[in-house]
Design a protein around this motif. Structure first.
Motif, short mmCIF file in Angstrom:
data_model
loop_
_atom_site.label_atom_id
_atom_site.label_comp_id
_atom_site.label_asym_id
_atom_site.label_seq_id
_atom_site.Cartn_x
_atom_site.Cartn_y
_atom_site.Cartn_z
N TYR A 140 -35.97 -28.59 39.33
CA TYR A 140 -36.86 -29.71 39.68
C TYR A 140 -36.17 -31.05 39.47
O TYR A 140 -36.18 -31.92 40.35
CB TYR A 140 -38.12 -29.62 38.83
CG TYR A 140 -39.00 -30.85 38.84
CD1 TYR A 140 -39.81 -31.14 39.93
CD2 TYR A 140 -39.02 -31.72 37.74
CE1 TYR A 140 -40.62 -32.27 39.94
CE2 TYR A 140 -39.82 -32.84 37.74
CZ TYR A 140 -40.62 -33.11 38.83
OH TYR A 140 -41.41 -34.25 38.84
N GLU A 141 -35.53 -31.22 38.32
CA GLU A 141 -34.86 -32.48 38.02
C GLU A 141 -33.67 -32.70 38.94
O GLU A 141 -33.42 -33.83 39.40
CB GLU A 141 -34.42 -32.51 36.55
CG GLU A 141 -35.57 -32.58 35.56
CD GLU A 141 -36.37 -33.88 35.68
OE1 GLU A 141 -35.85 -34.87 36.25
OE2 GLU A 141 -37.52 -33.93 35.20
N ASP A 142 -32.93 -31.64 39.22
CA ASP A 142 -31.76 -31.74 40.08
C ASP A 142 -32.18 -32.18 41.49
O ASP A 142 -31.58 -33.09 42.08
CB ASP A 142 -31.04 -30.39 40.13
CG ASP A 142 -29.68 -30.47 40.82
OD1 ASP A 142 -29.12 -31.58 40.93
OD2 ASP A 142 -29.18 -29.41 41.24
N ILE A 143 -33.21 -31.55 42.04
CA ILE A 143 -33.66 -31.89 43.40
C ILE A 143 -34.29 -33.28 43.42
O ILE A 143 -34.06 -34.06 44.35
CB ILE A 143 -34.65 -30.82 43.91
CG1 ILE A 143 -33.93 -29.48 44.07
CG2 ILE A 143 -35.27 -31.25 45.24
CD1 ILE A 143 -34.84 -28.32 44.42
N ARG A 144 -35.06 -33.61 42.40
CA ARG A 144 -35.70 -34.92 42.35
C ARG A 144 -34.65 -36.04 42.33
O ARG A 144 -34.75 -37.02 43.08
CB ARG A 144 -36.60 -35.02 41.12
CG ARG A 144 -37.40 -36.32 41.03
CD ARG A 144 -38.16 -36.40 39.71
NE ARG A 144 -37.28 -36.41 38.57
CZ ARG A 144 -36.62 -37.47 38.13
NH1 ARG A 144 -36.73 -38.64 38.76
NH2 ARG A 144 -35.83 -37.40 37.07
N VAL A 145 -33.64 -35.89 41.49
CA VAL A 145 -32.58 -36.90 41.41
C VAL A 145 -31.79 -36.96 42.71
O VAL A 145 -31.44 -38.04 43.20
CB VAL A 145 -31.65 -36.60 40.22
CG1 VAL A 145 -30.42 -37.50 40.25
CG2 VAL A 145 -32.40 -36.78 38.90
N ALA A 146 -31.53 -35.79 43.30
CA ALA A 146 -30.80 -35.75 44.57
C ALA A 146 -31.58 -36.47 45.67
O ALA A 146 -31.00 -37.15 46.51
CB ALA A 146 -30.52 -34.31 44.97
N CYS A 147 -32.90 -36.32 45.66
CA CYS A 147 -33.74 -37.01 46.64
C CYS A 147 -33.58 -38.53 46.51
O CYS A 147 -33.41 -39.24 47.51
CB CYS A 147 -35.20 -36.62 46.45
SG CYS A 147 -35.64 -34.98 47.04
N VAL A 148 -33.63 -39.02 45.28
CA VAL A 148 -33.48 -40.46 45.04
C VAL A 148 -32.10 -40.93 45.49
O VAL A 148 -31.96 -41.95 46.18
CB VAL A 148 -33.71 -40.79 43.55
CG1 VAL A 148 -33.41 -42.26 43.28
CG2 VAL A 148 -35.14 -40.45 43.15
#
Length: 215
Positions: A140-148
């Motif tokens: 979740y954190e990896d994808i969220r940061v990648a989105c940003v």
């Protein structure tokens, strides 16, 4: 454009907007898991600049990429890039997906899936699920940061970190169960435009959403 890419591109299995069943299938993919997260991208299309569309078309060797990106983008009515993909053009979902596939987000999704996390993407809605809270939280954190980092900013009001239940597509999702939310059902029942045919159609949709629920 649609025919060109239909013949040349195999979209990832996690992109459910190109698969039979659409968002219902995207929900059903997670039924066997215990924990879920949701990431909803804010102003998804309007966050994609014309230059990114041009770059994506060129990466797929589409002839006249610069011209077609101009034809496929409009002046942005809100904040963000000056020219961007609009909602409503038939090619917008395709072009947005091509850009997403060439972004850091796709890499993060692949990392999550390599760790056993189930991921479904339906346009601007990302759902992930797993049984291990640590594994799912890391994804979740990896994808969220990648989105940003990729300029796909998550809607903070719709971010749901790993949880035993989420709401997506006006449906409630838990382990072994997907149902249309009571709020959505009540909204339909209160509609002044109901007909016997629409009632039957809505009941059929509810049954479709719940079709794979564990008894």
């Amino acid at each position: 454009m649609l025919q060109f890419f239909k013949k040349r591109v195999v979209f990832p299995n996690y992109m459910y907007h190109f698969k039979k069943g659409g968002h219902v299938a995207a929900l059903h993919a997670h039924l066997n898991n215990q924990l879920f997260f949701k990431i909803d991208i804010q102003n998804f299309y309007y966050s994609i600049a014309r230059m990114r569309v041009t770059r994506a078309l060129r990466q797929w060797h589409y002839p006249g990429a610069g011209t077609f990106s101009k034809w496929s983008c409009v002046r942005n009515p809100g904040p963000g890039p000056k020219h961007a993909l609009p909602i409503g053009f038939v090619q917008s979902a395709l072009l947005a997906s091509l850009v997403l596939m060439k972004s850091q987000v796709a890499d993060a999704i692949e990392r999550a899936m390599a760790n056993g996390v189930c991921i479904s993407v339906y346009l601007d809605d990302f759902i992930g699920s797993h049984n291990d809270p640590a594994v799912l939280t890391a994804a979740y954190e990896d994808i969220r940061v990648a989105c940003v980092d990729a300029g796909f900013i998550p809607n903070p009001a719709k971010l749901v970190p790993p949880s035993v239940a989420i709401t997506a597509f006006n449906c409630d999702l838990t382990n072994g169960s997907a149902i249309v939310t009571p709020a959505r059902v009540n909204k339909y029942l209160a509609s002044l435009d109901r007909t016997p045919m629409s009632d039957a159609g809505f009941a059929q949709y509810q049954a479709l959403v719940a079709a794979q629920n564990v008894p």
